[in-house]
Each structure stands twice: as C-alpha cells, then as structure tokens.
Design an enzyme around this catalytic site. Structure first.
Site, PDB file in Angstrom:
ATOM      1  N   LYS A 113       0.863  -1.193   0.000  1.00 60.73           N
ATOM      2  CA  LYS A 113       0.000   0.000   0.000  1.00 60.73           C
ATOM      3  C   LYS A 113       0.887   1.225   0.000  1.00 60.73           C
ATOM      4  O   LYS A 113       1.985   1.213   0.566  1.00 60.73           O
ATOM      5  CB  LYS A 113      -0.894   0.023   1.255  1.00 60.73           C
ATOM      6  CG  LYS A 113      -2.074   0.952   1.122  1.00 60.73           C
ATOM      7  CD  LYS A 113      -3.177   0.330   0.310  1.00 60.73           C
ATOM      8  CE  LYS A 113      -4.363   1.245   0.132  1.00 60.73           C
ATOM      9  NZ  LYS A 113      -5.476   0.547  -0.549  1.00 60.73           N
TER      10      LYS A 113
HETATM   11  P1  NAD Z   1     -13.163   7.457  -4.091  1.00 60.81           P
HETATM   12  O1  NAD Z   1     -12.194   8.516  -3.710  1.00 60.81           O
HETATM   13  O2  NAD Z   1     -13.462   7.251  -5.541  1.00 60.81           O
HETATM   14  O3  NAD Z   1     -14.562   7.700  -3.340  1.00 60.81           O
HETATM   15  C1  NAD Z   1     -14.662   7.918  -1.968  1.00 60.81           C
HETATM   16  C2  NAD Z   1     -16.085   8.417  -1.712  1.00 60.81           C
HETATM   17  O4  NAD Z   1     -16.315   8.496  -0.314  1.00 60.81           O
HETATM   18  C3  NAD Z   1     -16.359   9.809  -2.269  1.00 60.81           C
HETATM   19  O5  NAD Z   1     -17.679   9.843  -2.807  1.00 60.81           O
HETATM   20  C4  NAD Z   1     -16.291  10.694  -1.026  1.00 60.81           C
HETATM   21  O6  NAD Z   1     -17.040  11.900  -1.167  1.00 60.81           O
HETATM   22  C5  NAD Z   1     -16.911   9.756  -0.019  1.00 60.81           C
HETATM   23  N1  NAD Z   1     -16.649  10.064   1.385  1.00 60.81           N
HETATM   24  C6  NAD Z   1     -15.491  10.393   2.010  1.00 60.81           C
HETATM   25  N2  NAD Z   1     -15.713  10.589   3.315  1.00 60.81           N
HETATM   26  C7  NAD Z   1     -17.044  10.369   3.524  1.00 60.81           C
HETATM   27  C8  NAD Z   1     -17.889  10.414   4.660  1.00 60.81           C
HETATM   28  N3  NAD Z   1     -17.416  10.691   5.868  1.00 60.81           N
HETATM   29  N4  NAD Z   1     -19.212  10.130   4.513  1.00 60.81           N
HETATM   30  C9  NAD Z   1     -19.708   9.816   3.306  1.00 60.81           C
HETATM   31  N5  NAD Z   1     -18.957   9.753   2.187  1.00 60.81           N
HETATM   32  C10 NAD Z   1     -17.645  10.030   2.302  1.00 60.81           C
HETATM   33  O7  NAD Z   1     -12.623   6.111  -3.425  1.00 60.81           O
HETATM   34  P2  NAD Z   1     -12.995   4.607  -3.821  1.00 60.81           P
HETATM   35  O8  NAD Z   1     -11.958   4.104  -4.758  1.00 60.81           O
HETATM   36  O9  NAD Z   1     -14.440   4.547  -4.181  1.00 60.81           O
HETATM   37  O10 NAD Z   1     -12.719   3.872  -2.438  1.00 60.81           O
HETATM   38  C11 NAD Z   1     -13.699   3.822  -1.399  1.00 60.81           C
HETATM   39  C12 NAD Z   1     -13.266   2.773  -0.383  1.00 60.81           C
HETATM   40  O11 NAD Z   1     -13.163   1.499  -1.030  1.00 60.81           O
HETATM   41  C13 NAD Z   1     -11.903   3.007   0.279  1.00 60.81           C
HETATM   42  O12 NAD Z   1     -11.941   2.501   1.591  1.00 60.81           O
HETATM   43  C14 NAD Z   1     -10.973   2.167  -0.563  1.00 60.81           C
HETATM   44  O13 NAD Z   1      -9.785   1.820   0.139  1.00 60.81           O
HETATM   45  C15 NAD Z   1     -11.861   0.965  -0.803  1.00 60.81           C
HETATM   46  N6  NAD Z   1     -11.483   0.141  -1.949  1.00 60.81           N
HETATM   47  C16 NAD Z   1     -11.414   0.671  -3.193  1.00 60.81           C
HETATM   48  C17 NAD Z   1     -11.083  -0.153  -4.264  1.00 60.81           C
HETATM   49  C18 NAD Z   1     -11.072   0.377  -5.676  1.00 60.81           C
HETATM   50  O14 NAD Z   1     -11.017  -0.455  -6.593  1.00 60.81           O
HETATM   51  N7  NAD Z   1     -11.129   1.669  -5.905  1.00 60.81           N
HETATM   52  C19 NAD Z   1     -10.790  -1.515  -4.054  1.00 60.81           C
HETATM   53  C20 NAD Z   1     -10.892  -2.032  -2.751  1.00 60.81           C
HETATM   54  C21 NAD Z   1     -11.244  -1.187  -1.707  1.00 60.81           C
END
Ligand code: NAD
Length: 423
Positions: A113
């Site tokens: 990471k």
């Molecule tokens: P992203 O940046 O595209 O989206 C994050 C979203 O969360 C945004 O809409 C943001 O406005 C919202 N957000 C942030 N704080 C918030 C709060 N307190 N309340 C409500 N909404 C809030 O990120 P992502 O890629 O969608 O990742 C989201 C989660 O999924 C993270 O924990 C990430 O580690 C995990 N994840 C992502 C992937 C991937 O393929 N992108 C894979 C596995 C896990």
C-alpha cells in the site's frame, strides 16, 4: 472537503488493529511463532520526500509512503492513496490487509500500500502530475511488474496510473504497462476493471442472500460514499432489483424511501460536485445514513466509519464492507451482539484486486480479454472465495471476518512454511 476518519473518541490506530487481528487468527489456527513474527512485520517500508513545484512558483515537500508487507505468494499489490490523513500506520495496516485479501481470493500476490499526505482537492492537475511523477521516480527501484504493482485508491484514478506508467517507462527506457493496474484502456488497462470492486461486492451480497434463502427484489440498501466503488455498487444494485434508499458522499446524504435512480444521481453529482441537494430525494445529515433502518448497509467511503460511538444505533440487517476497514473492532463486537451479519472487507472488496490480477496477466501477455470474459472470471473467483470463507465460518463456528482471516493467514503461512524463512 475531506472527512476525517472517525468522529468517535476511540483512539483508533489501524496498525494496532491489524496486529491484533493477526494475533487472534494466529491463536485460532495455531500458527508457529516464527511465521507469526515474520508476518507481523512488513517486509519493506519506504518513506520519501516529494519536492513539488506549485503553480504559483512556490515549493512544497510532501511525504510519500510505500509499504510492502509480504512477497511470499507473489509480487506486492495495493493501491496508492492521496489524502491529508495518509500516515505510516495506516499504510502498514492496509498493506497487511492487502496480503490477506489476495490470499482470500487465492491470487498470487502479496500485499502493499502507498500514499502521499496531500490535499488533492486543493491541487491542480499539473501539481498532481508533478507530485506523482516525482513520487514514482523515488520508488522506481522497488516497484515493477515482478516486485510491487500499485493501483488506484482514494483520490487517485486512471490518470494518476497513466502518469506512473509513463514515468516508470521513461526511467526504464521501454514501455512497462504492467507496473500498475487500474490504468486507462488505451495504455493496456483491462475491460471491467473500473467497476470490478463494486461488481465483486454485489456477487458477495447476492450469494449471501442465496445461502440465507432471501429474495433480493425490494430489499433496501444504503450506500455510504459515492466514488469509484460506491457509485458502481448503487447502480448495479438498483439494476438487480434492490431498492437503494440512501446514498452519501463527503458533502451530504440523500434519501428516498421509494428508491433512488443511481445513474441519474451520478449525473447530478458530477455536475454539482456532490449528491447533496439532489431534487428527487430528501436531504439527510451525512452520517445519519449509517443509522437508517435498511436490509443492507454498504460502507464505501473511508475506514472507521462505524465506531463505538454509533454502532449501537446501526439498524441494518447485513453490512457489506466494501471500504477498507470501515468498522472498528469495538464496533464489530457491538454489531455482532446485535445480530447483524457482517461481510468483511477482505472478502467483499476483493473484486478490485481480482481484476487487477487479470489486468496484470493481460499486460504480461499483451493479450486482452473481453469484458464478458473478465466479468465471468471475476464472478467465478468471488463465488469460490465466498464459499471458502462461509464454509470455514460454519465449520469453526466463527464470524465471517474471523473465517476470512484464518483462511488467508493459513494460505500465506503455508507458502512461507514451504519456502522457509531465508536463509
Ligand atoms: P473514491 O475517492 O473514488 O470515493 C470515496 C467516496 O467516499 C467519495 O464519494 C467521497 O465523497 C466519499 N466520502 C469520504 N468521506 C465520507 C464520509 N465521511 N461520509 C460519506 N462519504 C464520504 O474512493 P474509492 O476508490 O471509491 O474507495 C472507497 C473505499 O473502497 C476506500 O476505503 C478504498 O480503500 C476501498 N477500496 C477501493 C477499491 C477500488 O477499486 N477503488 C478496491 C478495494 C477497496
């Protein structure tokens, strides 16, 4: 506007949580002390300074990290996050969780990471590009298709991956598309990668309903976070007949008891920068979404969203953790006592790393699959992982989280045992 991770008074250190999870699993499965100690330490931690010229001519020095937890089963795999709260403990924990996640879906990767402590919402594209290119150059000797393969995470996207491909390739003198996954299709990305984490999450939700003999039509769902993952979960869920009654992002939450049109809401959020104010729904205080009465709650934002301060009021029947680490250990105990069925992150969000694996395979062979092939293989792997975890949980009378951990740690430990600890 960035949210901090928890509003509770809990002093949450993700690295301590990760260590504790490993220690408990080690005890349950009777892991040898040598292998436990080895797995309790990341293989390599890199901290770098990233001097970056801002558009006004001034300079800022950002701090960047890459943690490589384990290479026992293959190269490290894990996202790169840009966020003001990025810190080493978080990176160490998430690298360890990536090791377990790859092992749960049984793909040949270890865990890594990385991230940069910065505020991407306040930076221009040119500033982000300069920072990304310098960060990549600092890591050039330790990443690569055979060593460690970054991917997008919070506030990083295909464009950031494209800059990493270019910088790495310029340093090597030839095109190396396999250095990252989640890159644009035009640079050798994979069909289906963009929606893979959300699609994988839906596979797991549908399968748990199937084994519980529940029909999905009309079941209500609330989705916290409307980014790369949450928006796909909400759209696919609505397509499959779930009633998505609430969606939030960092700026607010919206609610419609009859169900939201996730595709229309996405257009609105893109035009207005947030779901807040969407005219086809009532607005809701952002964090109240987590407390709504619904069948399935999907935390898809940041870690520690559900903590001891709000867990008692959570009223969902099933929680599908598609964010990484959205539930603190104290909250986990409270939710289990309330009888809420938890689908743990290392299983539920493993669709992303699974299609990243497909992308890495395609990059190394320069032979590309159709979206249908990607989705079919994703479905196959997610179902197998679900049943591996579910059967382990049934056999050992443990929670799905403990079962996923025990399965993952056993697989990594077996690889380590066969290889031995060098020298
Ligand atoms: P992203 O940046 O595209 O989206 C994050 C979203 O969360 C945004 O809409 C943001 O406005 C919202 N957000 C942030 N704080 C918030 C709060 N307190 N309340 C409500 N909404 C809030 O990120 P992502 O890629 O969608 O990742 C989201 C989660 O999924 C993270 O924990 C990430 O580690 C995990 N994840 C992502 C992937 C991937 O393929 N992108 C894979 C596995 C896990």
């Amino acid at each position: 506007m960035h949210a901090t991770r928890t509003s509770s008074t809990e002093d949450v250190n993700p690295w301590q949580i990760a260590q504790e999870q490993l220690a408990q699993s080690a005890q349950r499965i009777g892991l040898s002390s040598a292998i436990h100690q080895k797995l309790a330490h990341p293989k390599r931690i890199i901290t770098v300074s990233i001097p970056t010229q801002m558009d006004d001519g001034s300079w800022e020095v950002f701090t960047g990290y890459r943690v490589q937890h384990s290479l026992e089963r293959g190269p490290c795999k894990g996202g790169i996050r840009y966020h003001p709260d990025v810190n080493l403990n978080e990176m160490k924990a998430m690298a360890m969780w990536m090791t377990w996640k790859s092992a749960v879906v049984n793909i040949p990767f270890g865990g890594g990471k990385g991230g940069v402590a910065c505020d991407p919402e306040r930076m221009s594209q040119r500033e982000l590009e300069r920072m990304t290119r310098r960060f990549t150059t600092e890591l050039v000797d330790v990443i690569g298709p055979e060593k460690d393969i970054p991917a997008p995470d919070v506030y990083t996207d295909e464009q950031v991956m494209a800059w990493i491909v270019d910088t790495y390739s310029m340093n090597k003198g030839y095109m190396v598309p396999g250095v990252v996954t989640g890159k644009p299709l035009a640079l050798g990305g994979s069909q289906g990668r963009r929606g893979a984490t959300g699609r994988g999450c839906l596979c797991i939700i549908e399968e748990v309903l199937r084994v519980r003999n529940e029909l999905r039509e009309g079941l209500t769902m609330a989705v916290q976070g409307f980014g790369k993952v949450g928006s796909v979960v909400a759209r696919l869920a609505a397509e499959k007949g779930f009633r998505v009654i609430a969606i939030s992002d960092v700026r607010g939450a919206v609610f419609n008891a009859h169900g939201l049109d996730a595709s229309d809401l996405l257009i609105y959020a893109r035009e207005n920068g947030s779901v807040a104010g969407y005219p086809e729904a009532e607005s809701l205080p952002r964090d109240d979404l987590l407390l709504l009465e619904c069948d399935i709650l999907v935390p898809a934002a940041l870690e520690c969203a559900i903590h001891k301060g709000n867990a008692e009021q959570v009223s969902a029947r099933i929680i599908a953790e598609v964010a990484n680490g959205p539930t603190t250990p104290e909250a986990q105990t409270i939710l289990e006592d309330k009888g809420i069925f938890m689908l743990p992150d290392i299983l539920t969000n493993a669709g992303g790393v699974t299609v990243s694996y497909f992308e890495w395979v395609q990059s190394s062979q320069s032979y590309f699959w159709s979206e249908e092939e990607v989705n079919t293989n994703l479905h196959r792997i997610m179902l197998k992982a679900f049943h591996d975890v579910y059967n382990t949980a049934q056999r050992n009378s443990t929670s799905m989280r403990d079962a996923a951990m025990d399965l993952a740690v056993s697989r990594v430990a077996e690889a380590q045992r066969l290889r031995g600890i060098y020298p």
